[in-house]
Scaffold this motif. Sequence first.
Motif, mmCIF file in Angstrom:
data_model
loop_
_atom_site.group_PDB
_atom_site.id
_atom_site.type_symbol
_atom_site.label_atom_id
_atom_site.label_comp_id
_atom_site.label_asym_id
_atom_site.label_seq_id
_atom_site.Cartn_x
_atom_site.Cartn_y
_atom_site.Cartn_z
ATOM 1 N N ALA A 1 46.090 17.136 42.582
ATOM 2 C CA ALA A 1 45.322 17.020 41.426
ATOM 3 C C ALA A 1 45.851 17.562 40.124
ATOM 4 N N HIS A 2 46.680 18.839 40.173
ATOM 5 C CA HIS A 2 47.013 19.324 38.951
ATOM 6 C C HIS A 2 48.268 18.491 38.680
ATOM 7 N N GLY A 3 49.069 18.020 39.426
ATOM 8 C CA GLY A 3 50.120 17.176 39.133
ATOM 9 C C GLY A 3 49.810 15.803 38.564
ATOM 10 N N LEU A 4 48.587 15.012 39.123
ATOM 11 C CA LEU A 4 47.910 13.878 38.613
ATOM 12 C C LEU A 4 47.482 14.058 37.248
ATOM 13 N N ALA A 5 47.000 15.142 36.910
ATOM 14 C CA ALA A 5 46.150 15.632 35.565
ATOM 15 C C ALA A 5 47.380 15.749 34.675
ATOM 16 N N GLN A 6 48.502 16.186 34.965
ATOM 17 C CA GLN A 6 49.782 16.547 34.046
ATOM 18 C C GLN A 6 50.258 15.159 33.718
ATOM 19 N N HIS A 7 50.277 14.519 34.680
ATOM 20 C CA HIS A 7 50.899 12.761 34.477
ATOM 21 C C HIS A 7 50.128 12.029 33.566
ATOM 22 N N LEU A 8 48.829 12.426 33.659
ATOM 23 C CA LEU A 8 47.990 11.558 32.644
ATOM 24 C C LEU A 8 47.618 12.308 31.371
ATOM 25 N N ASP A 9 48.293 13.503 31.190
ATOM 26 C CA ASP A 9 48.154 14.146 29.971
ATOM 27 C C ASP A 9 46.663 14.548 29.732
ATOM 28 N N LEU A 10 46.051 14.841 30.744
ATOM 29 C CA LEU A 10 44.572 15.313 30.511
ATOM 30 C C LEU A 10 44.484 16.994 30.752
ATOM 31 N N THR A 11 44.753 17.530 29.381
ATOM 32 C CA THR A 11 44.668 18.983 29.329
ATOM 33 C C THR A 11 43.698 19.656 30.181
ATOM 34 N N ASP A 12 42.388 19.228 29.660
ATOM 35 C CA ASP A 12 41.209 20.068 30.341
ATOM 36 C C ASP A 12 41.230 20.107 31.759
ATOM 37 N N ARG A 13 41.817 18.988 32.374
ATOM 38 C CA ARG A 13 41.619 18.618 33.917
ATOM 39 C C ARG A 13 43.000 19.456 34.291
ATOM 40 N N VAL A 14 44.161 19.610 33.782
ATOM 41 C CA VAL A 14 45.173 20.275 34.006
ATOM 42 C C VAL A 14 44.773 21.792 34.204
ATOM 43 N N ARG A 15 44.114 22.267 33.129
ATOM 44 C CA ARG A 15 43.641 23.759 33.175
ATOM 45 C C ARG A 15 42.658 23.973 34.382
ATOM 46 N N ARG A 16 41.831 22.963 34.506
ATOM 47 C CA ARG A 16 40.740 23.059 35.720
ATOM 48 C C ARG A 16 41.363 23.153 37.090
ATOM 49 N N TRP A 17 42.303 22.264 37.116
ATOM 50 C CA TRP A 17 42.946 22.258 38.488
ATOM 51 C C TRP A 17 43.819 23.341 38.650
ATOM 52 N N ARG A 18 44.620 23.862 37.514
ATOM 53 C CA ARG A 18 45.468 25.038 37.803
ATOM 54 C C ARG A 18 44.255 26.238 38.134
ATOM 55 N N ARG B 1 41.550 26.186 39.908
ATOM 56 C CA ARG B 1 41.202 26.170 41.083
ATOM 57 C C ARG B 1 42.447 26.539 42.205
ATOM 58 N N ALA B 2 43.732 26.129 41.620
ATOM 59 C CA ALA B 2 44.603 26.440 42.556
ATOM 60 C C ALA B 2 44.726 28.270 42.578
ATOM 61 N N GLU B 3 44.825 28.714 41.393
ATOM 62 C CA GLU B 3 44.669 30.300 41.161
ATOM 63 C C GLU B 3 43.475 30.931 41.961
ATOM 64 N N ALA B 4 42.334 30.516 41.948
ATOM 65 C CA ALA B 4 41.239 30.906 42.801
ATOM 66 C C ALA B 4 41.584 30.797 44.276
ATOM 67 N N LEU B 5 42.383 29.816 44.727
ATOM 68 C CA LEU B 5 42.829 29.947 46.172
ATOM 69 C C LEU B 5 43.963 31.048 46.412
ATOM 70 N N GLY B 6 44.559 31.504 45.227
ATOM 71 C CA GLY B 6 45.558 32.362 45.585
ATOM 72 C C GLY B 6 46.805 32.107 45.403
ATOM 73 N N ALA B 7 47.128 30.960 44.624
ATOM 74 C CA ALA B 7 48.396 30.405 44.045
ATOM 75 C C ALA B 7 48.382 29.779 42.963
ATOM 76 N N THR B 8 49.695 29.626 42.292
ATOM 77 C CA THR B 8 49.983 29.064 41.076
ATOM 78 C C THR B 8 50.380 27.750 41.123
ATOM 79 N N ALA B 9 49.337 26.866 40.347
ATOM 80 C CA ALA B 9 49.668 25.384 40.395
ATOM 81 C C ALA B 9 50.983 25.191 39.503
ATOM 82 N N THR B 10 51.847 24.247 40.162
ATOM 83 C CA THR B 10 53.032 23.772 39.428
ATOM 84 C C THR B 10 53.199 22.686 39.012
#
Length: 199
Positions: free
Chosen positions: A171-188, A190-199
């Motif tokens: 989802a982070h990658g999809l949000a980046q593709h769509l250039d949706l800044t708020d959603r990129v941040r939100r998915w990043r 969420r990934a960080e909350a699970l213990g990893a960095t979104a790429t």
Amino acid sequence: MTDPHDSSACHSSRCSIGRCRSCRRSLDPDLPDQLQLLFQLQGQAIDFLTEQRYTEAAALFEFYLKQTPGDVLARNNLGFCLMPPRPEMALHHLESIRLDTSDNPTITLINVSTALALLGRHGEALERAEYHWQRGPTEPQPGGAYLWRLKDDAIELIHAPDLRLSLAHLAHGLAQHLDLTDRVRRWRERAEALGATAT
């Protein structure tokens, strides 16, 4: 497709694409013949997919589904195998699976979203990921799986140790593709909350 080297769910109906080593090497003789056959096909499919022999991998599950047309796991695996050469047909098979009847709705959702993205339907893929995230399991989902990772205009077969984290990365990658800044941040986040960095 779950990881054939993960032994966490040996010999169960949740064993997708040969989850455990023992499913690939020596099957439990007490399992029904159809389930033993499915496990054997799953192991062979992984071998074909790593060799980019997608048509042969898909043919295994087409054969199986002729004998057991209602098998949800085999239908998911067929869609998965068809993803690189025929994403529209993959989506057809994957969408025929109701998420509430799937053994692993997160795997099915990831597969559906990946197929949608391959067909240029990134916004719809992102919306489905968001919907599932809000209603799906909230904890990490370890267990290992083979998934298709979107990379530019192609996909590659990867091993993913945690399904929920894989969904966040997709989802982070999809949000980046769509250039949706708020959603990129939100998915990043969420990934960080699970213990990893979104790429």
